[in-house]
Design a protein around this motif. Structure first.
Motif, PDB file in Angstrom:
ATOM      1  N   VAL A  99       0.847  -1.208   0.000  1.00 53.22           N
ATOM      2  CA  VAL A  99       0.000   0.000   0.000  1.00 53.22           C
ATOM      3  C   VAL A  99       0.875   1.248   0.000  1.00 53.22           C
ATOM      4  O   VAL A  99       0.608   2.213  -0.735  1.00 53.22           O
ATOM      5  CB  VAL A  99      -0.942  -0.003   1.221  1.00 53.22           C
ATOM      6  CG1 VAL A  99      -1.782   1.272   1.239  1.00 53.22           C
ATOM      7  CG2 VAL A  99      -1.838  -1.225   1.215  1.00 53.22           C
ATOM      8  N   ASN A 100       1.928   1.234   0.800  1.00 53.60           N
ATOM      9  CA  ASN A 100       2.825   2.383   0.881  1.00 53.60           C
ATOM     10  C   ASN A 100       3.501   2.651  -0.460  1.00 53.60           C
ATOM     11  O   ASN A 100       3.607   3.813  -0.901  1.00 53.60           O
ATOM     12  CB  ASN A 100       3.870   2.134   1.967  1.00 53.60           C
ATOM     13  CG  ASN A 100       4.582   3.409   2.387  1.00 53.60           C
ATOM     14  OD1 ASN A 100       4.003   4.493   2.380  1.00 53.60           O
ATOM     15  ND2 ASN A 100       5.853   3.282   2.750  1.00 53.60           N
ATOM     16  N   ASP A 101       3.940   1.583  -1.127  1.00 56.37           N
ATOM     17  CA  ASP A 101       4.573   1.738  -2.442  1.00 56.37           C
ATOM     18  C   ASP A 101       3.565   2.267  -3.468  1.00 56.37           C
ATOM     19  O   ASP A 101       3.911   3.097  -4.322  1.00 56.37           O
ATOM     20  CB  ASP A 101       5.144   0.404  -2.917  1.00 56.37           C
ATOM     21  CG  ASP A 101       6.370  -0.020  -2.108  1.00 56.37           C
ATOM     22  OD1 ASP A 101       6.947   0.853  -1.420  1.00 56.37           O
ATOM     23  OD2 ASP A 101       6.728  -1.218  -2.159  1.00 56.37           O
ATOM     24  N   THR A 158      -8.178  -9.084   3.617  1.00 58.70           N
ATOM     25  CA  THR A 158      -8.354  -8.415   4.913  1.00 58.70           C
ATOM     26  C   THR A 158      -7.859  -6.971   4.855  1.00 58.70           C
ATOM     27  O   THR A 158      -8.505  -6.048   5.369  1.00 58.70           O
ATOM     28  CB  THR A 158      -7.590  -9.174   6.016  1.00 58.70           C
ATOM     29  OG1 THR A 158      -8.066 -10.521   6.074  1.00 58.70           O
ATOM     30  CG2 THR A 158      -7.785  -8.504   7.364  1.00 58.70           C
ATOM     31  N   GLN A 159      -6.712  -6.778   4.194  1.00 56.98           N
ATOM     32  CA  GLN A 159      -6.162  -5.437   4.056  1.00 56.98           C
ATOM     33  C   GLN A 159      -7.045  -4.580   3.159  1.00 56.98           C
ATOM     34  O   GLN A 159      -7.208  -3.373   3.397  1.00 56.98           O
ATOM     35  CB  GLN A 159      -4.740  -5.499   3.495  1.00 56.98           C
ATOM     36  CG  GLN A 159      -4.015  -4.166   3.460  1.00 56.98           C
ATOM     37  CD  GLN A 159      -3.813  -3.579   4.841  1.00 56.98           C
ATOM     38  OE1 GLN A 159      -3.711  -4.314   5.825  1.00 56.98           O
ATOM     39  NE2 GLN A 159      -3.770  -2.257   4.920  1.00 56.98           N
ATOM     40  N   PHE A 181      -9.052  -2.611  -4.213  1.00 54.74           N
ATOM     41  CA  PHE A 181      -8.824  -3.801  -5.047  1.00 54.74           C
ATOM     42  C   PHE A 181      -7.848  -3.516  -6.190  1.00 54.74           C
ATOM     43  O   PHE A 181      -7.351  -4.444  -6.840  1.00 54.74           O
ATOM     44  CB  PHE A 181     -10.159  -4.316  -5.607  1.00 54.74           C
ATOM     45  CG  PHE A 181     -10.941  -3.287  -6.367  1.00 54.74           C
ATOM     46  CD1 PHE A 181     -10.731  -3.100  -7.735  1.00 54.74           C
ATOM     47  CD2 PHE A 181     -11.894  -2.497  -5.727  1.00 54.74           C
ATOM     48  CE1 PHE A 181     -11.451  -2.158  -8.440  1.00 54.74           C
ATOM     49  CE2 PHE A 181     -12.616  -1.548  -6.439  1.00 54.74           C
ATOM     50  CZ  PHE A 181     -12.397  -1.370  -7.796  1.00 54.74           C
ATOM     51  N   LYS A 182      -7.569  -2.240  -6.457  1.00 53.47           N
ATOM     52  CA  LYS A 182      -6.614  -1.880  -7.504  1.00 53.47           C
ATOM     53  C   LYS A 182      -5.165  -2.067  -7.055  1.00 53.47           C
ATOM     54  O   LYS A 182      -4.246  -2.021  -7.880  1.00 53.47           O
ATOM     55  CB  LYS A 182      -6.821  -0.419  -7.914  1.00 53.47           C
ATOM     56  CG  LYS A 182      -8.126  -0.149  -8.652  1.00 53.47           C
ATOM     57  CD  LYS A 182      -8.084  -0.719 -10.058  1.00 53.47           C
ATOM     58  CE  LYS A 182      -9.329  -0.354 -10.858  1.00 53.47           C
ATOM     59  NZ  LYS A 182      -9.264  -0.891 -12.245  1.00 53.47           N
ATOM     60  N   ILE A 183      -4.983  -2.236  -5.762  1.00 54.60           N
ATOM     61  CA  ILE A 183      -3.627  -2.380  -5.225  1.00 54.60           C
ATOM     62  C   ILE A 183      -3.254  -3.864  -5.257  1.00 54.60           C
ATOM     63  O   ILE A 183      -3.973  -4.712  -4.709  1.00 54.60           O
ATOM     64  CB  ILE A 183      -3.547  -1.842  -3.785  1.00 54.60           C
ATOM     65  CG1 ILE A 183      -4.026  -0.390  -3.736  1.00 54.60           C
ATOM     66  CG2 ILE A 183      -2.124  -1.943  -3.250  1.00 54.60           C
ATOM     67  CD1 ILE A 183      -4.133   0.177  -2.345  1.00 54.60           C
ATOM     68  N   VAL A 184      -2.152  -4.144  -5.879  1.00 54.71           N
ATOM     69  CA  VAL A 184      -1.733  -5.548  -6.012  1.00 54.71           C
ATOM     70  C   VAL A 184      -0.979  -5.996  -4.765  1.00 54.71           C
ATOM     71  O   VAL A 184      -0.436  -5.177  -4.009  1.00 54.71           O
ATOM     72  CB  VAL A 184      -0.842  -5.729  -7.264  1.00 54.71           C
ATOM     73  CG1 VAL A 184      -1.651  -5.425  -8.523  1.00 54.71           C
ATOM     74  CG2 VAL A 184       0.402  -4.854  -7.185  1.00 54.71           C
ATOM     75  N   THR A 238      -7.294   5.504  -3.027  1.00 56.21           N
ATOM     76  CA  THR A 238      -6.809   4.282  -2.371  1.00 56.21           C
ATOM     77  C   THR A 238      -7.892   3.653  -1.502  1.00 56.21           C
ATOM     78  O   THR A 238      -8.089   2.429  -1.513  1.00 56.21           O
ATOM     79  CB  THR A 238      -5.572   4.598  -1.510  1.00 56.21           C
ATOM     80  OG1 THR A 238      -4.552   5.155  -2.345  1.00 56.21           O
ATOM     81  CG2 THR A 238      -5.049   3.350  -0.828  1.00 56.21           C
ATOM     82  N   ASN A 239      -8.619   4.490  -0.766  1.00 53.65           N
ATOM     83  CA  ASN A 239      -9.653   3.968   0.135  1.00 53.65           C
ATOM     84  C   ASN A 239     -10.906   3.505  -0.613  1.00 53.65           C
ATOM     85  O   ASN A 239     -11.590   2.582  -0.164  1.00 53.65           O
ATOM     86  CB  ASN A 239     -10.047   5.036   1.161  1.00 53.65           C
ATOM     87  CG  ASN A 239      -8.953   5.291   2.180  1.00 53.65           C
ATOM     88  OD1 ASN A 239      -8.074   4.453   2.382  1.00 53.65           O
ATOM     89  ND2 ASN A 239      -8.991   6.446   2.815  1.00 53.65           N
TER      90      ASN A 239
END
Length: 212
Positions: A108-110, A168-169, A160-163, A155-156
């Motif tokens: 998420v940070n990246d 859970t995350q 689901f776009k974050i690989v 992001t929020n």
């Protein structure tokens, strides 16, 4: 035969009243008048006193009403201040939780850093969490949070776009606790606007202290 009083003329038997008796009678008459006047005066005083007592009682009731209204207004203002304080604290806690959640997961940070680099203009500084005992760090956290607004909302709203993150995350990113509405962002902007002059003043004073 007896002569009735009605049969006598008023001038038939003139009565000579001694001067001393006339004086005493006059004095008694004056005293009676004085007594009557005194009684009237006293009655007037009593009436006045009763009216004064009523006025004092009414004034006291008015003062009690004003004091009651004033106390109620003070209580309402105190309650309103406490509500504002509570809402601000809750808002800052949510900002802190959102930033901590982003920074706690590398994927998420990246993702957020890549979004910041591709932003126009690029955002060159990272999100930070504050030290709760240092209000100036809270201001910096809020300042950067506002700059990252579009990235945070994206992001929020679309975790689901974050690989490479777990379901859970994803649920955690999309939770209501760290999802900010337009009203929330308006409140954050207001808080930033209020704190900014204090931050500027603190920096000015700190610079003067260093120079001296």
């Amino acid at each position: 035969s007896c002569v009735g009083l009605n049969d006598l003329g008023a001038d038939s038997y003139p009565i000579d009243v001694p001067e001393q008796l006339e004086d005493e009678a006059g004095a008694d008459s004056d005293n009676e008048n004085l007594i009557d006047d005194d009684e009237v005066f006293r009655d007037g005083d009593n009436t006045t006193e009763v009216e004064s007592d009523d006025d004092v009682e009414n004034d006291t009731e008015d003062e009690d009403d004003l004091n009651g209204e004033g106390k109620q207004l003070d209580d309402e203002q105190l309650l309103q201040s406490e509500n504002v304080r509570y809402l601000v604290l809750q808002l800052v806690k949510r900002i802190r939780a959102c930033v901590a959640n982003i920074r706690s997961t590398r994927a998420v940070n990246d993702h957020v850093k890549r979004k910041a680099s591709s932003n126009e203009p690029p955002i060159k500084f990272a999100l930070i969490t504050d030290f709760e005992t240092r209000w100036n760090t809270t201001f910096v956290m809020i300042d950067r949070f506002c700059i990252y607004r579009t990235i945070i909302d994206d992001t929020n709203s679309r975790p689901f776009k974050i690989v490479h993150i777990s379901p859970t995350q994803q649920l955690k990113l999309g939770s209501k606790e760290i999802e900010f509405t337009n009203d929330d962002w308006c409140s954050i902007t207001d808080l930033y606007t209020i704190l900014k002059p204090f931050m500027i003043a603190t920096n000015v004073v700190s610079a003067k202290i260093i120079l001296h």
